[in-house]
Enzyme design. Structure first.
Site, PDB file in Angstrom:
ATOM      1  N   TRP A  46       2.212  -2.070   7.988  1.00  0.00           N
ATOM      2  CA  TRP A  46       3.250  -1.433   7.177  1.00  0.00           C
ATOM      3  C   TRP A  46       3.487   0.002   7.612  1.00  0.00           C
ATOM      4  O   TRP A  46       4.627   0.490   7.578  1.00  0.00           O
ATOM      5  CB  TRP A  46       2.905  -1.536   5.694  1.00  0.00           C
ATOM      6  N   ASP A  72       2.739   6.014   1.190  1.00  0.00           N
ATOM      7  CA  ASP A  72       3.080   4.671   0.738  1.00  0.00           C
ATOM      8  C   ASP A  72       1.853   4.122   0.030  1.00  0.00           C
ATOM      9  O   ASP A  72       0.861   3.771   0.668  1.00  0.00           O
ATOM     10  CB  ASP A  72       3.458   3.790   1.930  1.00  0.00           C
ATOM     11  N   LYS A 106       2.276  -5.339  -6.925  1.00  0.00           N
ATOM     12  CA  LYS A 106       0.857  -5.589  -6.700  1.00  0.00           C
ATOM     13  C   LYS A 106       0.023  -5.093  -7.885  1.00  0.00           C
ATOM     14  O   LYS A 106      -0.773  -5.841  -8.427  1.00  0.00           O
ATOM     15  CB  LYS A 106       0.413  -4.933  -5.392  1.00  0.00           C
TER      16      LYS A 106
END
Length: 360
Positions: free
Chosen positions: A101, A171, A195
């Site tokens: 990511w 992030d 999540k």
């Protein structure tokens, strides 16, 4: 059969949140309206919206000079929105690569302006968090970007790098609300909710006001953070149902010890699985180096691909869902986010030990 949800995202929601949603979401305050069909300009929805923002601020101890936004597009939109707002001509965006990511974030920034890699563990197959020395960063950096937890490889920053003079952007999609955040070291933080914070469809962005003031002024209006700050995240129709469930999740976290309670639970759950891996005599092999292990995503392999395939087949038959590794790397992965109960992790640990005894 009990279903044990270890999906990496969208992931498990607290059962209490689902029960409350069932009771209230589809006839909100006995109005005959569901949250999904109320006007986002109505006082009813505004109560939901602003209470959720207030609860995020309270849980994460967000200082008053930070704005909290509810946006759409997931972390993937933030990969582009961040450099569009803060990567100006003559400056470079510095990315620390610790997994897939962070790679995607770097690649997106490279499409917008000058982006450089400050540190990377790619040559080591992302087994650890790369070492960072902020004292040697160039002065022409617009910001430094890190990914605090790496879902695919199962690594996590134990602590954020100490902020010097260069803004730091994080992030935190896969570990937000799992431990306290050191706001002195963060200028902008973003996280997809799916999540630890609620369902998919809403993205949390938290931005220091002083950093916001430096944003580029030529960004398309919808992609400018300032647009959403001025509109209280109501510039366009927000994902009302997702925000309502996020709000219920915030209340659940508060009732279960807050972020520090989530942190203690995460360490306990992760410890159970890592102990089983470490005690297996290499029957199970953890991917991440011990010093970089994630408390959110436990990644491991077995001694060979056939044994791994059998493990995953038997796990699925026993009700363990989402234990297969990411399609890009294979292996096994247990995502043990906040809503995954301790009893489910204990059941997975017992299955792992039982499987080893049968096949070692």
């Amino acid at each position: 059969m009990t279903v044990y949800n270890f999906n990496p995202g969208p992931s498990a929601l607290p059962s209490e949140v689902l029960e409350r949603a069932k009771d209230s979401m589809f006839n909100y305050q006995n109005t005959g309206l569901s949250v999904l069909e109320m006007s986002h300009r109505s006082p009813l929805y505004e109560d939901v919206h602003f209470q959720a923002i207030a609860d995020v601020r309270s849980l994460l101890a967000v200082p008053e000079n930070y704005h909290i936004l509810f946006l759409q597009g997931g972390a993937s939109l933030q990969f582009a929105m961040l450099p569009m707002n803060f990567l100006s001509p003559g400056k470079k965006a510095g990315y620390i690569l610790s997994g897939s990511w962070s790679e995607k974030a770097y690649q997106e920034a490279s499409r917008i302006g000058a982006a450089i890699v400050l540190a990377s563990d790619k040559d080591n197959n992302y087994r650890s968090i790369p070492a960072v020395d902020e004292n040697h960063f160039a002065d022409d950096l617009a910001y430094i970007h890190i990914t605090s937890n790496n879902t695919i490889f199962g690594t996590q920053w134990d602590a954020l790098p100490t902020r010097k003079s260069i803004p730091v952007c994080v992030d935190a999609s896969s570990d937000i609300f799992s431990k306290p955040i050191e706001w002195d070291n963060v200028d902008l933080l973003y996280a997809g909710a799916q999540k630890n914070a609620g369902p998919s469809g809403v993205t949390i962005v938290i931005i220091r006001n002083e950093f916001l003031q430096t944003a580029n002024k030529t960004v398309p209006k919808y992609l400018a953070y300032d647009t959403h700050v001025k509109a209280d995240s109501l510039y366009n129709t927000p994902p009302t149902g997702s925000i309502y469930l996020l709000g219920l999740t915030m209340k659940w976290i508060k009732e279960n010890g807050g972020v520090k309670g989530m942190e203690a639970a995460a360490k306990k759950k992760a410890g159970l699985l890592y102990d089983a891996i470490d005690a297996s005599g290499s029957f199970y092999q953890g991917h991440a180096d011990k010093a970089s292990r994630s408390c959110m995503n436990v990644t491991f392999t077995l001694q060979n691909s056939e044994l791994e395939k059998q493990f995953l087949q038997e796990a699925k038959a026993r009700g363990f869902i989402g234990v297969n590794g990411h399609r890009s790397v294979g292996g096994c992965r247990a995502s043990i986010y906040n809503a995954v109960p301790l009893s489910h992790v204990e059941a997975l640990r017992s299955f792992m030990i039982e499987f080893q005894k049968a096949h070692a």
